[in-house]
Design an enzyme around this catalytic site. Structure first.
Site, PDB file in Angstrom:
ATOM      1  N   GLU A  14      -4.504   6.859  -5.761  1.00  0.00           N
ATOM      2  CA  GLU A  14      -4.609   6.672  -6.588  1.00  0.00           C
ATOM      3  C   GLU A  14      -6.732   6.501  -7.474  1.00  0.00           C
ATOM      4  OE1 GLU A  14      -4.682   1.954  -5.527  1.00  0.00           O
ATOM      5  OE2 GLU A  14      -3.048   2.570  -5.381  1.00  0.00           O
ATOM      6  N   HIS A  31      -1.853  -0.525 -10.231  1.00  0.00           N
ATOM      7  CA  HIS A  31      -2.210  -1.868  -8.833  1.00  0.00           C
ATOM      8  C   HIS A  31      -2.888  -2.903  -9.567  1.00  0.00           C
ATOM      9  CE1 HIS A  31      -4.380  -1.634  -4.399  1.00  0.00           C
ATOM     10  NE2 HIS A  31      -3.765  -2.613  -5.247  1.00  0.00           N
ATOM     11  N   ARG A  90       0.973  -1.013   0.088  1.00  0.00           N
ATOM     12  CA  ARG A  90       0.126  -0.321  -0.231  1.00  0.00           C
ATOM     13  C   ARG A  90       1.089   1.311   0.012  1.00  0.00           C
ATOM     14  NH1 ARG A  90      -3.403  -2.888  -0.966  1.00  0.00           N
ATOM     15  NH2 ARG A  90      -5.612  -3.178  -0.345  1.00  0.00           N
TER      16      ARG A  90
HETATM   17  C1  8YV Z   1      -7.378  -4.715  -4.993  1.00  0.00           C
HETATM   18  C2  8YV Z   1      -5.260  -5.463  -3.479  1.00  0.00           C
HETATM   19  O1  8YV Z   1      -8.446  -5.674  -3.932  1.00  0.00           O
HETATM   20  O2  8YV Z   1      -6.121  -7.631  -2.507  1.00  0.00           O
HETATM   21  C3  8YV Z   1      -5.879  -5.992  -2.362  1.00  0.00           C
HETATM   22  O3  8YV Z   1      -5.998  -6.138  -1.109  1.00  0.00           O
HETATM   23  O4  8YV Z   1      -5.109  -4.315  -3.798  1.00  0.00           O
HETATM   24  C4  8YV Z   1      -6.171  -5.886  -4.225  1.00  0.00           C
HETATM   25  O5  8YV Z   1      -5.526  -7.288  -5.268  1.00  0.00           O
HETATM   26  C5  8YV Z   1      -8.103  -4.574  -5.997  1.00  0.00           C
HETATM   27  O6  8YV Z   1      -7.903  -3.385  -6.113  1.00  0.00           O
HETATM   28  C6  8YV Z   1      -9.103  -5.305  -6.506  1.00  0.00           C
HETATM   29  O7  8YV Z   1     -10.284  -4.273  -7.598  1.00  0.00           O
END
Ligand code: 8YV
Length: 316
Positions: free
Chosen positions: A263, A281, A234
């Site tokens: 983002e 991402h 993150r």
């Molecule tokens: C998001 C992610 O969920 O798994 C996570 O925590 O950051 C990603 O896989 C992704 O933005 C799916 O929309």
């Protein structure tokens, strides 16, 4: 029998939205022009929130849903869910761990190799005609056989470390405490110390209030002008102002980033940097993984509404 009301926070692939529409009274929050009014209208009926790792469920939204029972996250990161608000109301939270581990680790390795060897710039060199006009692509640096630091040895960090073994890397890691199964790697408690002994640091830890800006100016200084940073966790785990400064002044060799503050609208200074590799991402962004994430998110919803144990509850 009336369908349970579910608030959908963000777009999902059709293969998830169709079964969600069939099973639930689905409220597409992200499409509402006036979200406050929409929430005032549908919130009282909402029993579950279907969200994504990048979207979560903030406290004010949870408060606007007095009948909320479950937040089901499509993603492994649930840092954008207000856990305190859920805990206070006995609202369960689930995520989708394991199913995305391998793809996230794969992308981390790909980003490292691309940054170290200049693969993106080399592709442009070949495609643009520079190769013919200017000759060979400028030399870059070997990736394999060097020192790697893994900041956070959870599921994804462990998968990254295992891949790095195949590249002959000298591996160290930082975690709250030494991890079982990691005895062959060096344990270093302090992130700056980890950075000082690494040629590349992979940031793979969960985002929590305690990890905010864990990669700060001091860690970047320790990483040094030969060092590279790869972030698939993150953005909040990195002090982005310090990172931009370090990149612009070449105090680190480069950074490969899949996540950014704000983002998808991130700081445009990143786009001016030849020593930054930018990714949108998408570490979990494969058909295989997103199908598995969606299935698991929906299975958690189904388990909840049929009185079965949740498959992947997070500990609150
Ligand atoms: C998001 C992610 O969920 O798994 C996570 O925590 O950051 C990603 O896989 C992704 O933005 C799916 O929309």
């Amino acid at each position: 029998m009336t369908k349970p009301h579910v608030l959908q926070m963000g777009a999902l692939p059709d293969w998830d939205e169709a079964p969600l529409r069939a099973a639930y009274e689905l409220h597409r929050y992200f499409e509402a022009a006036d979200k406050a009014s929409y929430l005032a209208e549908v919130g009282p009926h909402v029993r579950a929130v279907a969200t994504r790792g990048d979207l979560g469920a903030p406290a004010d939204l949870i408060k606007a849903c007095p009948a909320l029972e479950l937040v089901s996250v499509y993603g492994v990161g649930y840092d954008a869910v207000d856990l305190e608000a859920c805990r206070a109301r006995g609202i369960a939270v689930t995520n989708t761990p394991d199913v995305l581990t391998e793809d996230c680790a794969d992308l981390a390795l790909g980003m490292w190799l691309a940054l170290s060897r200049g693969i993106v710039a080399a592709e442009a060199w070949a495609r643009s005609g520079d190769w013919a006009a200017k000759g060979g692509f400028p030399l870059r640096h070997r990736a394999s056989g060097k020192r790697a630091g893994v900041l956070g040895l959870g599921r994804i960090g462990m998968a990254v470390a295992r891949r790095l073994e195949g590249f002959g890397m000298d591996i160290a890691y930082t975690a709250r405490k030494p991890r079982a199964g990691a005895e062959k790697w060096h344990y270093i408690a302090d992130p700056a110390e980890l950075a000082a002994r690494s040629d590349v640091v992979f940031v793979t830890l969960s985002a929590t209030p305690e990890t905010r800006h864990i990669v700060n100016a001091q860690v970047l200084e320790a990483l040094g002008p030969e060092g590279m940073l790869v972030n698939i966790s993150r953005a909040q785990n990195i002090d982005e102002a310090a990172l931009l400064e370090a990149l612009e002044t070449r105090r680190i060799r480069g950074a490969a980033l899949d996540v950014f503050e704000g983002e998808p609208a991130f700081d445009p200074r990143f786009t001016t940097l030849s020593n930054a590799l930018l990714q949108p991402h998408h570490a979990s962004g494969t058909y295989e993984t997103r199908r598995a994430m969606g299935q698991l998110m929906r299975d958690n919803l189904a388990a909840h509404f049929t009185g079965q144990p949740l498959l992947t509850p997070v500990s609150l």
